[in-house]
Enzyme design. Structure first.
Site, PDB file in Angstrom:
ATOM      1  N   LYS A 152     -42.848   8.596 -89.075  1.00 16.04           N
ATOM      2  CA  LYS A 152     -43.139   7.304 -88.452  1.00 16.04           C
ATOM      3  C   LYS A 152     -44.162   6.580 -89.306  1.00 16.04           C
ATOM      4  CE  LYS A 152     -42.145   5.037 -84.578  1.00 16.04           C
ATOM      5  NZ  LYS A 152     -40.995   5.252 -83.684  1.00 16.04           N
ATOM      6  N   ASP A 169     -39.289  -0.778 -85.470  1.00 10.33           N
ATOM      7  CA  ASP A 169     -39.896  -0.264 -84.235  1.00 10.33           C
ATOM      8  C   ASP A 169     -40.615  -1.470 -83.602  1.00 10.33           C
ATOM      9  OD1 ASP A 169     -40.361   2.480 -82.843  1.00 10.33           O
ATOM     10  OD2 ASP A 169     -42.342   1.577 -82.813  1.00 10.33           O
TER      11      ASP A 169
HETATM   12  N1  GLU Z   1     -37.973   3.192 -84.121  1.00  7.87           N
HETATM   13  C1  GLU Z   1     -36.811   3.780 -83.531  1.00  7.87           C
HETATM   14  C2  GLU Z   1     -37.179   5.042 -82.784  1.00  7.87           C
HETATM   15  O1  GLU Z   1     -38.293   5.184 -82.332  1.00  7.87           O
HETATM   16  C3  GLU Z   1     -35.674   3.962 -84.535  1.00  7.87           C
HETATM   17  C4  GLU Z   1     -35.978   4.866 -85.681  1.00  7.87           C
HETATM   18  C5  GLU Z   1     -34.883   4.886 -86.747  1.00  7.87           C
HETATM   19  O2  GLU Z   1     -33.863   4.247 -86.548  1.00  7.87           O
HETATM   20  O3  GLU Z   1     -35.103   5.540 -87.754  1.00  7.87           O
HETATM   21  O4  GLU Z   1     -36.375   5.904 -82.561  1.00  7.87           O
END
Ligand code: GLU
Length: 431
Positions: free
Chosen positions: A119, A159
């Site tokens: 993340k 996100d």
């Molecule tokens: N931010 C989204 C999540 O928390 C998507 C992450 C992604 O697609 O890599 O799952």
């Protein structure tokens, strides 16, 4: 004893002490016990692999330079390249990003994806930046972390506070730095014109509704006519509201940073979406009653979909939640202790790692399509998303019934179990 021995300096572990991560670890420990997880594997899985902090100097519109702080935490790559979104929000800090990176690891594992977990985030209020400032920030953040990302290494995505345009700037900056060759596979959630996938933008919200329908089914409820309350009206909440509305549910309440709106007969969601476009928030929607975000969570309804930020339902309000089922569209919206209270009160919780998995599932499809340079129809994307997310739900639900545990613990157990097998097969380097 040496200063360098493990755990002697509490400050060296300060980034591991955030509430989101500690919550995840509590669930982790409970689940690890149920499956008798190898203690060496468990010890490794309780810590992130790499936590990167960068300073991001940005030229502002008034020509001054502001220096923001950004992060990328690569939690675990046993199952494949690191994968997870990038958050732009004023509350972002390293402990939060560690927690979110851990949740991505457990999410990708329980969903059966060939991906690790990561993340990223920048501590900034993006609503206070001009478009140029946001672009400058995104490009310099990309550049600062570019040595650590790439289509086979770590693939970011949107996100909270980031969107397809942000991903386009990320992809362009990375590609320019790699000699000017287009590298669409470095990031997902891009606009379709530059290698994005059809169906990615609505994927998280659609996944939330697929999971909601299945959760209703196993609880002898049905979507048509159900009263639904949704916290958060960004990418996840607004699409969840749209898909619930299209299926005949009565979406009685929605909210965002401007507050909440309520109508017991059901809100006209297409009109709410239009209102938000015009007014930058749900506030003031004609024919609705105003309520706070806090009140929305406690509203009389059949299903509650928290689709905003973490830590919204904790021990202070868990007893007052009236919904029969809770579908976690956000990451970590219900704490571990609140889960216990809700479950004791007979509530059913579909945990975040499954419920909001639609986003990363279609990110996985986007990455595959970019690698193949061969793009799929939207109907194919939606159908494959449904297959993967419901398979994960059904497996975890079966395990929950077998062991008589709640869905959160069951999802974590399934997730750890897959990681454990893979980690034992790969072994420890150097042994
Ligand atoms: N931010 C989204 C999540 O928390 C998507 C992450 C992604 O697609 O890599 O799952």
């Amino acid at each position: 004893m040496s200063q360098h021995q493990n755990n002697l300096n509490p400050d060296s572990e300060a980034h591991l002490n955030g509430p989101l991560f500690q919550n995840a670890l509590t669930t982790f420990d409970e689940a690890a016990k149920i499956i008798n997880c190898d203690p060496n594997v468990a010890a490794r899985l309780r810590k992130p692999r790499r936590s990167l902090t960068v300073s991001i100097p940005v030229r502002m519109d008034d020509y001054s330079v502001k220096v923001f702080t950004g992060y990328r935490v690569q939690y675990n790559s046993t199952l494949g390249p690191y994968k997870g979104g990038i958050r732009f929000h004023q509350n972002v800090d390293l402990p939060e990003v560690v927690g979110l990176a851990a949740l991505m690891t457990f999410k990708n594992s329980v969903l059966g994806l060939p991906l690790g977990g990561a993340k990223g985030g920048v501590c900034v209020d993006p609503t206070r930046l001009s478009r140029t400032e946001k672009q400058n920030l995104t490009r310099r953040y990309t550049s600062e972390i570019s040595a650590f990302v790439g289509p086979t290494k770590d693939i970011p995505a949107p996100d909270v506070g980031t969107d397809p345009q942000t991903m386009a700037w990320f992809m362009d900056t990375y590609s320019q730095e790699q000699g000017g060759y287009a590298q669409p596979g470095v990031v997902t959630g891009k606009p379709v014109e530059i290698g994005g996938s059809l169906g990615r933008n609505h994927a998280t919200g659609l996944g939330v509704i697929y999971v909601c329908e299945r959760a209703m089914e196993v609880n002898q409820m049905q979507m048509a006519g159900a009263r639904i309350a949704i916290q958060g009206f960004g990418n996840v909440g607004s699409f969840a509201a749209k898909f619930a509305h299209e299926r005949g549910a009565r979406v009685v309440a929605v909210s965002d940073v401007t507050g909440g709106i309520f109508n017991g007969d059901g809100l006209n969601i297409p009109e709410v979406i239009e209102h938000v476009k015009q007014n930058k928030g749900v506030k003031g929607f004609p024919g609705s009653q105003t309520m706070t975000n806090e009140e929305l969570l406690e509203v009389e309804c059949d299903a509650l979909l928290p689709c905003a930020l973490e830590g919204q339902i904790d021990t202070h309000n868990a007893e007052r939640i009236k919904a029969k089922i809770i579908i976690e569209g956000a990451n970590g919206p219900v704490t571990n202790l609140a889960t216990k209270i809700l479950v004791a009160n007979g509530k059913f919780i579909a945990p975040d790692t499954i419920a909001n998995g639609g986003g990363v599932i279609v990110s996985y499809f986007e990455w595959v399509q970019d690698i193949m340079s061969f793009f799929w129809e939207e109907a194919d994307v939606d159908a494959k998303l449904k297959g993967i997310i419901l398979k994960a739900f059904d497996n975890v639900y079966k395990f929950k019934l077998e062991k008589n545990i709640d869905m959160r613990t069951a999802a974590m157990a399934a997730s750890i179990s897959r990681l454990e097998k893979a980690m034992l097969l790969r072994g420890l380097y150097p042994r």
